[in-house]
Design a protein around this motif. Sequence first.
Motif, PDB file in Angstrom:
ATOM      1  N   ASP A   8      86.521  18.617 -22.747  1.00 56.39           N
ATOM      2  CA  ASP A   8      86.375  18.774 -21.765  1.00 56.39           C
ATOM      3  C   ASP A   8      85.114  20.190 -21.719  1.00 56.39           C
ATOM      4  N   GLY A  42      85.527  27.994 -17.841  1.00 57.33           N
ATOM      5  CA  GLY A  42      84.973  27.857 -19.087  1.00 57.33           C
ATOM      6  C   GLY A  42      84.270  28.511 -20.215  1.00 57.33           C
ATOM      7  N   HIS A  84      86.999  24.428 -18.873  1.00 55.93           N
ATOM      8  CA  HIS A  84      87.908  25.957 -19.328  1.00 55.93           C
ATOM      9  C   HIS A  84      88.182  26.529 -20.715  1.00 55.93           C
ATOM     10  N   ARG A 113      94.867  23.458 -17.097  1.00 56.72           N
ATOM     11  CA  ARG A 113      93.392  23.415 -16.930  1.00 56.72           C
ATOM     12  C   ARG A 113      93.981  23.475 -15.710  1.00 56.72           C
TER      13      ARG A 113
END
Length: 689
Positions: free
Chosen positions: A129, A89, A77, A83
């Motif tokens: 992430d 992303g 992301h 998110r």
Amino acid sequence: MSTPVDGDPLARERSHLASSRAALRAMREDVESLDISDVTANWVNAQILERQIGERIKALADLSHTPLFFGRLDYLHPPGADRAEGAAGERFYIGRRHVHDGGGDPMVIDWRAPVSQPFYRASRKDPLDVGLRRRFGYTGGDLTAYEDEHLSDPAEAAATSKLLQQEIERPRVGPMRDIVATIQPEQDEIVRSGLGGTVCVQGGPGTGKTAVGLHRVAYLLYAHRERLARTGTLVIGPNRSFLHYIEQVLPALGELSVRQATVDDLVAHVEVRGTDEAAAAVVKGDARMAEVLKRAVRSHVSMPTEPVVVVRGSRRWRVPAYELEEIVRELLDRDIRYGAAREALPQRIAHAVLVQMERSGEAPDDRVQDAVARNTAVKAAVKAVWPPVDPARLVLRLLTDADFLALHSEGVLTEDERKTILWAKVVRGVKSARWSAADAVLIDEATDLVQRTHSLGHVVLDEAQDLSPMQYRAVGRRCTTGSATVLGDLAQGTTPWSTRSWTEALSHLGKADGVIEELTAGFRVPTDVITYASRLLPHIAPGLTPVASVRENPGFFDVREVSGTADVVAACAESLRNEGSTGLIAADARVPALAEALAAAGIGHLAPGEETTYETRLTLVPASLAKGLEYDYVVLDEPQAVVEAEPDERTGLRRLYVSLTRAVSGLTVTHTAPLPHQLTQDPRSPRNP
């Protein structure tokens, strides 16, 4: 950032590298083309701006053999986004400096930026992430390989990074390199710790503590550039050879403004031409000497016995002796610097005169007070009561006048300690004195008692375990309003006054609230070598955690009984057949004979600090200068001679521990005399793969 395109992944990455280099070149050309002729108002500002532009141009240099970026992060992301939005992303290339294209969009992100941190911290357990972490492999300046970790894919098994191992084990030729591509999570945590706190790093050989300290400076300059530009930064090393060895690390990261010095450089108030016996150096380096010096400085103040009479026109103003004494005692009670109090005294006397003037109906202003402070009678009183103190002359008197030393060290030093530091010869003056390094530190302490030492924003102190308490105080004075990074290894202390504990050291530094961190993973020294050297730990640093090498290659290791210097030279020639650098380490007294033997064999060599060329790959290293240096292959000559060169066995064994742990790929120990018994107690025999 870049957008995926069809084709070979390696070709795409090479294309991005070429585009990034072109963008960096354009950034440099933009700075070079700046016209400042109509910008500055005067020649002083013009020179300052011109220097700043020159430094910026240097910082934007594209080093052909230094990868512009070494990693890539593909986020799941957008960093900082919600998110739940489901947004795609972003991709970031992580490198040594920021590079942007003509539109201002980043092509390479500085490794110090917050968005880069997961490159060092992300794991399958906590991916932060990050979907993919890619590492790049280079040959020279060419991108030749890549390696992916899919951190968000639970089906992919964790594996040791081959590229990471190759980078760690890459041959060491020339000065020290940065480790920006291989910083480990525990190292990164130290590197990114805040500017406000002092950090002390205990790290055994090869744990990367020096590199961590240098990268911490680079990070702090990135995160707090404006503040540190005002206050300054300083890296302190043990000797000139060491500083020369590390001097290219920060410039490779784009940081050109960090000063480097030794402790001796900091306290160079006098020319050092003498040396102390160990016993004298220990006493002079003891923190108790600070109290002796403080007493000696304050002893110059005497209580006034006569009034001060100030004549202004037809009026005479009298400040009685008792009132002068009250002023002097108040200044003493405030415990401010001697020189600052001396500067304040005439103003205090002048203020007492102005009070009398106001009582008599006059209305004096600040100009009158300044005039009274400059009055001849006031100046004479100040000179008599609070005379100027020359720090070097004060220390000279302490070291040559037994009565003066006894008076001011009563209850602090013993009689034997006083005798130990007193000079036997009569000295005519400061310039003719044969000052020692420990004397210079005492003069620095006295200088600070007279006038406050300028404080920097951050100081890195490397190989700190060898400093005396008084040397710690000298360094601490340079960061009283700033912070410090203290680096060292208690097992490598090789001075009679070496550090006993980091808690004590931080107290002497004036940073008692500093945090102590320990690095135990070894990235430089091969497993077999560090295992052999660690046999000494119970004898030199009981209780200290041994370094655990994380290198996959166990390294070359051999112990050879030889018949003479010819065999030592042959061992060096054997090491030189390998790629990389070789260090021949020997007790200082044996260096001339070994240099002669190498010359006779036609093998060229360098001295420590001269490793700037790839043509000569052998360095002849006195054991006393080996600390902090590293070589791919080390030939260690006569371990027992290294031990016996020191004043006591424990110090000698520590010097040997340092010498044994300088190798990155292989170690050959040669000896004619028996090995120290501490090395032979392990029943396991060395292996020679």
